[in-house]
Motif scaffolding. Structure first.
Motif, PDB file in Angstrom:
ATOM      1  N   GLY A  49     -41.799  37.646   4.783  1.00  0.00           N
ATOM      2  CA  GLY A  49     -40.971  38.843   4.657  1.00  0.00           C
ATOM      3  C   GLY A  49     -40.639  39.120   3.200  1.00  0.00           C
ATOM      4  N   LEU A  50     -40.803  40.370   2.771  1.00  0.00           N
ATOM      5  CA  LEU A  50     -40.549  40.725   1.374  1.00  0.00           C
ATOM      6  C   LEU A  50     -39.348  41.651   1.286  1.00  0.00           C
ATOM      7  N   THR A  51     -38.577  41.506   0.251  1.00  0.00           N
ATOM      8  CA  THR A  51     -37.508  42.467   0.008  1.00  0.00           C
ATOM      9  C   THR A  51     -37.456  42.776  -1.478  1.00  0.00           C
ATOM     10  N   ALA A  52     -36.868  43.915  -1.777  1.00  0.00           N
ATOM     11  CA  ALA A  52     -36.684  44.270  -3.176  1.00  0.00           C
ATOM     12  C   ALA A  52     -35.422  43.585  -3.676  1.00  0.00           C
ATOM     13  N   ASP A  53     -35.493  43.036  -4.865  1.00  0.00           N
ATOM     14  CA  ASP A  53     -34.337  42.355  -5.434  1.00  0.00           C
ATOM     15  C   ASP A  53     -34.283  42.649  -6.920  1.00  0.00           C
ATOM     16  N   VAL A  54     -33.779  43.824  -7.237  1.00  0.00           N
ATOM     17  CA  VAL A  54     -33.728  44.245  -8.638  1.00  0.00           C
ATOM     18  C   VAL A  54     -32.275  44.486  -9.025  1.00  0.00           C
ATOM     19  N   PRO A  55     -31.776  43.778 -10.040  1.00  0.00           N
ATOM     20  CA  PRO A  55     -30.389  43.997 -10.467  1.00  0.00           C
ATOM     21  C   PRO A  55     -30.178  45.441 -10.920  1.00  0.00           C
ATOM     22  N   GLU A  56     -28.960  45.895 -10.774  1.00  0.00           N
ATOM     23  CA  GLU A  56     -28.573  47.256 -11.127  1.00  0.00           C
ATOM     24  C   GLU A  56     -29.112  47.708 -12.474  1.00  0.00           C
ATOM     25  N   ASN A  57     -28.915  46.873 -13.499  1.00  0.00           N
ATOM     26  CA  ASN A  57     -29.266  47.265 -14.862  1.00  0.00           C
ATOM     27  C   ASN A  57     -30.760  47.457 -15.070  1.00  0.00           C
ATOM     28  N   ASP A  58     -31.551  46.817 -14.212  1.00  0.00           N
ATOM     29  CA  ASP A  58     -32.994  46.883 -14.453  1.00  0.00           C
ATOM     30  C   ASP A  58     -33.674  47.938 -13.612  1.00  0.00           C
ATOM     31  N   ARG A  59     -32.874  48.644 -12.823  1.00  0.00           N
ATOM     32  CA  ARG A  59     -33.525  49.565 -11.885  1.00  0.00           C
ATOM     33  C   ARG A  59     -34.173  50.755 -12.556  1.00  0.00           C
ATOM     34  N   ASP A  60     -33.859  50.981 -13.826  1.00  0.00           N
ATOM     35  CA  ASP A  60     -34.493  52.126 -14.463  1.00  0.00           C
ATOM     36  C   ASP A  60     -35.900  51.785 -14.948  1.00  0.00           C
ATOM     37  N   HIS A  61     -36.229  50.491 -15.064  1.00  0.00           N
ATOM     38  CA  HIS A  61     -37.575  50.164 -15.506  1.00  0.00           C
ATOM     39  C   HIS A  61     -38.331  49.233 -14.555  1.00  0.00           C
ATOM     40  N   VAL A  62     -37.705  48.894 -13.457  1.00  0.00           N
ATOM     41  CA  VAL A  62     -38.421  48.149 -12.411  1.00  0.00           C
ATOM     42  C   VAL A  62     -38.152  48.864 -11.089  1.00  0.00           C
ATOM     43  N   VAL A  63     -39.173  49.490 -10.549  1.00  0.00           N
ATOM     44  CA  VAL A  63     -39.020  50.281  -9.318  1.00  0.00           C
ATOM     45  C   VAL A  63     -39.832  49.646  -8.205  1.00  0.00           C
ATOM     46  N   VAL A  64     -39.136  49.230  -7.163  1.00  0.00           N
ATOM     47  CA  VAL A  64     -39.821  48.603  -6.030  1.00  0.00           C
ATOM     48  C   VAL A  64     -39.778  49.551  -4.839  1.00  0.00           C
ATOM     49  N   LEU A  65     -40.947  49.861  -4.290  1.00  0.00           N
ATOM     50  CA  LEU A  65     -41.009  50.748  -3.130  1.00  0.00           C
ATOM     51  C   LEU A  65     -41.756  50.073  -1.998  1.00  0.00           C
ATOM     52  N   PRO A  66     -41.167  50.042  -0.820  1.00  0.00           N
ATOM     53  CA  PRO A  66     -41.890  49.420   0.291  1.00  0.00           C
ATOM     54  C   PRO A  66     -43.087  50.268   0.701  1.00  0.00           C
ATOM     55  N   LEU A  67     -44.131  49.633   1.195  1.00  0.00           N
ATOM     56  CA  LEU A  67     -45.279  50.342   1.734  1.00  0.00           C
ATOM     57  C   LEU A  67     -45.188  50.374   3.256  1.00  0.00           C
ATOM     58  N   ALA A  68     -45.022  49.202   3.808  1.00  0.00           N
ATOM     59  CA  ALA A  68     -44.954  49.088   5.262  1.00  0.00           C
ATOM     60  C   ALA A  68     -43.764  48.211   5.596  1.00  0.00           C
ATOM     61  N   GLY A  69     -42.936  48.691   6.515  1.00  0.00           N
ATOM     62  CA  GLY A  69     -41.705  47.961   6.810  1.00  0.00           C
ATOM     63  C   GLY A  69     -41.646  47.423   8.227  1.00  0.00           C
ATOM     64  N   SER A  70     -40.759  46.467   8.430  1.00  0.00           N
ATOM     65  CA  SER A  70     -40.569  45.929   9.762  1.00  0.00           C
ATOM     66  C   SER A  70     -39.440  46.697  10.442  1.00  0.00           C
ATOM     67  N   THR A  71     -39.189  46.372  11.688  1.00  0.00           N
ATOM     68  CA  THR A  71     -38.045  46.975  12.356  1.00  0.00           C
ATOM     69  C   THR A  71     -36.782  46.243  11.905  1.00  0.00           C
ATOM     70  N   ALA A  72     -35.607  46.775  12.315  1.00  0.00           N
ATOM     71  CA  ALA A  72     -34.353  46.140  11.921  1.00  0.00           C
ATOM     72  C   ALA A  72     -34.136  44.821  12.652  1.00  0.00           C
ATOM     73  N   GLN A  73     -34.827  44.664  13.797  1.00  0.00           N
ATOM     74  CA  GLN A  73     -34.623  43.427  14.569  1.00  0.00           C
ATOM     75  C   GLN A  73     -35.460  42.268  14.067  1.00  0.00           C
ATOM     76  N   ALA A  74     -36.297  42.533  13.058  1.00  0.00           N
ATOM     77  CA  ALA A  74     -37.152  41.435  12.606  1.00  0.00           C
ATOM     78  C   ALA A  74     -36.347  40.360  11.894  1.00  0.00           C
TER      79      ALA A  74
END
Lengths: 530, 239
Positions: free
Chosen positions: A372-397
């Protein structure tokens, strides 16, 4: 005013050979036309017959010459020339009208699927063609399905040709002309070869994306290099067994990428001409220098694809954490969106795709055993590190070490997760970017992370949309995005699937309805006239 | 304008008043059904292509036959002079007769709408885009072919000769299409030949693609031929 002269003379002639010649010419011509249109395989015979028809026509004209001349001379010479000139002038004006119309053509595609409407991208590619591109399609004439597909292919190629006359095409029957097929290395039918100046590209699909992709590849002067990390038990690119990556290699090759093995132990540096690096589920540890080589590559704007498996190498997890990706331990369990009986074989349907550009035309994909992958980018770095999911699981996963369970227990990690995601970055977390305020697309480093490496293995590559997801992601990473943006318009083959009774209705009514009614009408009219 | 309509109506009455016309129409539709059904069977697809392709060939044969009498017969019977002495212009005569023939063609093609409808009723799902486009093509080509037949009828006094001349002219048009394949390598010729090639032009309609150039070409061709026919009849007046 004298009445016209021909009839009486022609009556005499009509009994003679001239009339027969005329009739023969007529019949031969109609048959020839019918043949040419309906039996393309007999085109040569049709042409011959047409020649015969013209010959007999000439005989007819010669035989009835006097009558014909007299007939044609019923035009008064005084006004005859004048008339001809007026007609020519009119024709010339019409010619100009046509010329103008040709400058501002409008082509309307009435098909339900819009199959013959070319995308902007294709149009600009075609307008940019400055050297000829030849397309050879291999379809056997004796196979009706192949002929139907050839018809679609030809129709689409016509649209291409309409925009750029540089594109020419021909069709070759590989059974009738095996030597040509051999020359092009074609072993099965249904394939097309695009060539320009000796470069060749084989295209297997028949859609716009395939054709435009084929053109782009064949006019490109250079193949982009993809480096595949080896030496740590990664799947074998040459292997054809279930776990092998032979099909990945093939697919990359078909997309005109040059795939090379990357051995970072002998030389811990990624080559400067690498367009993409693929790291696929290494089982053995990566050394510090190898990890540093990968990091350096990413730091200078490199593009990489990481395919993980549950519980991947910790040095990779650490590397990815620096670029904003967190990997949960264990495997993703999907109680409700997985293969029956295998809750860890996650199925992603259309509703759970996120990054539209890559996934907008995909159908299902399957990830047999994913981290399982998640985005984990601190607030300050969000302007130069952008993580976008491609394919997601359901909420029950949830992620668990034990895959036999289907319910959450303490110690498991709750979802939802991404099963695949992308990172666009300019410098990793904690560092300042070289330039500020860039749009994500402009960020130089691109990374794609898949939680499962098996989804691209031979066993699963051509299942559902797995291969499309893989290839689209590769094309996005190497910035061949225009190709992904062409909406696929699969040719419409509206199969006639009906019952015997329906078929009978169609056939019998077609043959009997109007003809029957008309014959009745004929009788009625005739009776009325009596 | 009224004259045009009167003449057109008279021609339509002549067409529809003859039992022969109905028999010809019955035969046309019976044969068309065969082509329609056989294409359905061989391709397995729900489409009208079998009929539409055959209809083009048929039009080529029918046009001269249906138009041969339009002027030539009047001339033979002597009624043409009667028409000319009336306060009717040659252009009205030609346009009226053309309109009459065209309406008849339209009616015949209208009957064939039976095919897509019965196909739909019978459980098929044809793409109506190519169906419409194909019919548009048939109408435009039909108009052009009928105009050519009318011209042939106007320049001769004998119907049979008119039919043969008409057919000859149409075949010359088709010849250009056949020649198209030979000329592909010659740059300057290729563009022109492809533009006027009947198979090329009709091919677009069959696929469901309507190109304004094709419409302009066919309409301007019809107009030119009708113009020539008017001039031809006018010249008669001064005999």
């Amino acid at each position: 005013m004298s009445t016209t002269n021909p009839p009486s003379n022609l009556k005499a002639v009509l009994g003679g050979y001239t009339a027969i010649a005329g009739v023969v010419a007529l019949i031969a011509a109609v048959v020839a036309a019918a043949m040419f249109v309906l039996l393309p395989a007999m085109a040569d015979t049709a042409r011959l017959l047409l020649g015969v028809a013209l010959l007999f026509f000439v005989v007819f004209v010669v035989g009835a010459f006097d009558e014909v001349r007299a007939t044609l001379q019923t035009r008064q010479t005084k006004y005859g020339t004048n008339s001809v000139l007026m007609v020519l002038a009119f024709a010339a004006i019409m010619g100009v009208v046509n010329f103008l119309a040709a400058q501002y053509p409008l082509r309307i595609d009435l098909t339900a699927g819009g199959q013959f409407t070319l995308s902007q991208h294709t149009q600009s590619v075609l307008r940019g063609l400055n050297k000829p591109v030849q397309v050879t399609g291999f379809f056997s004439r004796s196979n009706p399905d192949a002929q139907t597909i050839q018809g679609q292919v030809e129709s689409l190629l016509r649209e291409y040709q309409n925009i750029s006359p540089q594109l020419t095409y021909r069709f070759v029957d590989p059974i009738e002309n095996p030597e040509i097929a051999r020359q092009y290395g074609i072993e099965s039918e249904g394939l097309l070869v695009f060539e320009q100046e000796g470069r060749r590209q084989v295209v297997a699909g028949i859609g716009e994306q395939d054709f435009t992709g084929g053109i782009l590849k064949v006019i490109g002067l250079q193949r982009l290099k993809v480096f595949y990390l080896t030496g740590h038990g990664e799947p074998d690119l040459a292997a054809r067994d279930e776990q092998g990556y032979g099909l990945v290699s093939q697919a990359l090759d078909a997309e005109n990428y040059e795939v090379q093995q990357l051995n970072l132990t002998t030389n811990p540096q990624v080559p400067g001409d690498a367009a993409l690096v693929i790291v696929a589920s290494p089982k053995d540890p990566l050394s510090e220098s190898e990890v540093r080589a990968l990091e350096d590559y990413l730091l200078r704007g490199g593009k990489a694809m990481f395919l993980l498996d549950p519980n991947p190498r910790p040095e990779l997890v650490a590397l990815l954490a620096r670029w904003g990706v967190k990997v949960a331990p264990g495997q993703v369990i999907e109680p409700n969106a997985s293969v029956q009986g295998a809750p860890n074989a996650v199925v992603v349907d259309r509703a759970r795709y996120v990054f539209g550009q890559i996934t907008q035309y995909l159908n299902l994909t399957i990830f047999p055993g994913a981290a399982g992958l998640t985005a984990d980018v601190p607030e300050n770095d969000r302007d130069h590190v952008v993580v976008l999911p491609l394919a997601g699981s359901t909420a029950q996963a949830f992620a668990a070490a034990d895959v036999s369970r289907t319910s959450f227990q303490d110690g498991d990690v709750r979802g939802p997760f991404a099963l695949a995601l992308t990172v666009q970055a300019d410098q990793p977390i904690g560092r300042q970017p070289s330039r500020g305020g860039q749009a994500p697309e402009a960020l130089p480093t691109r990374i794609a992370v898949f939680g499962d490496a098996d989804f691209a293995a031979n066993r699963y590559f051509y299942t559902y949309s797995n291969s499309d997801l893989f290839v689209n992601t590769v094309n996005w990473l190497t910035a061949q995005e225009e190709l992904i943006s062409i909406r696929p318009k699969p040719p419409e083959f509206r199969r006639l699937v009906i019952t015997g009774a329906q078929w009978t209705l169609i056939t019998v009514s077609s043959v009997l309805f109007w003809p029957g009614l008309l014959l009745v009408a004929a009788g009625w009219v005739w009776w009325r006239r009596r | 304008m009224r004259n045009v309509l009167t003449i057109a109506r008279k021609e339509i009455q002549t067409y529809f008043g003859s039992p022969m016309a109905y028999v010809i129409a019955a035969v046309f539709l019976a044969v068309s059904s065969v082509f329609f059904i056989s294409d359905l069977e061989s391709s397995g697809l729900a489409r009208l292509t079998g009929f539409q392709v055959w209809a083009m060939v048929l039009l080529t044969g029918i046009a001269p036959i249906l138009t041969m009498r339009l002027i030539a017969e009047e001339q033979k019977l002597g009624t043409l002079e009667l028409l000319m002495t009336a306060p009717v212009r040659e252009s009205e005569v030609i346009l009226g007769k053309f309109l009459g023939a065209f309406v008849t063609l339209f009616a015949l093609l209208l009957l064939t709408w039976f095919y897509p409808l019965v196909l739909k009723l019978g459980g098929g799902d044809p793409d109506f885009g190519p169906v419409f486009a194909g019919y548009l093509g048939l109408l435009l080509f039909g108009a052009a072919f009928f105009a050519i037949g009318l011209l042939a009828s106007a320049v001769t006094a004998n119907q049979i000769l008119a039919a043969v001349v008409g057919l000859g002219l149409l075949l010359m048009l088709w010849l250009v299409s056949l020649a198209g394949g030979l000329v592909q390598n010659v740059e300057w010729a290729r563009g022109i030949v492809n533009y006027v090639s009947l198979t090329n032009v009709y091919g677009d309609f069959l696929r469901g693609v309507v190109d304004t150039r094709a419409i302009v070409f066919l309409v301007s061709l019809t107009a030119t031929v009708l113009f020539a026919a008017i001039r031809a009849v006018e010249a008669r007046r001064w005999r």
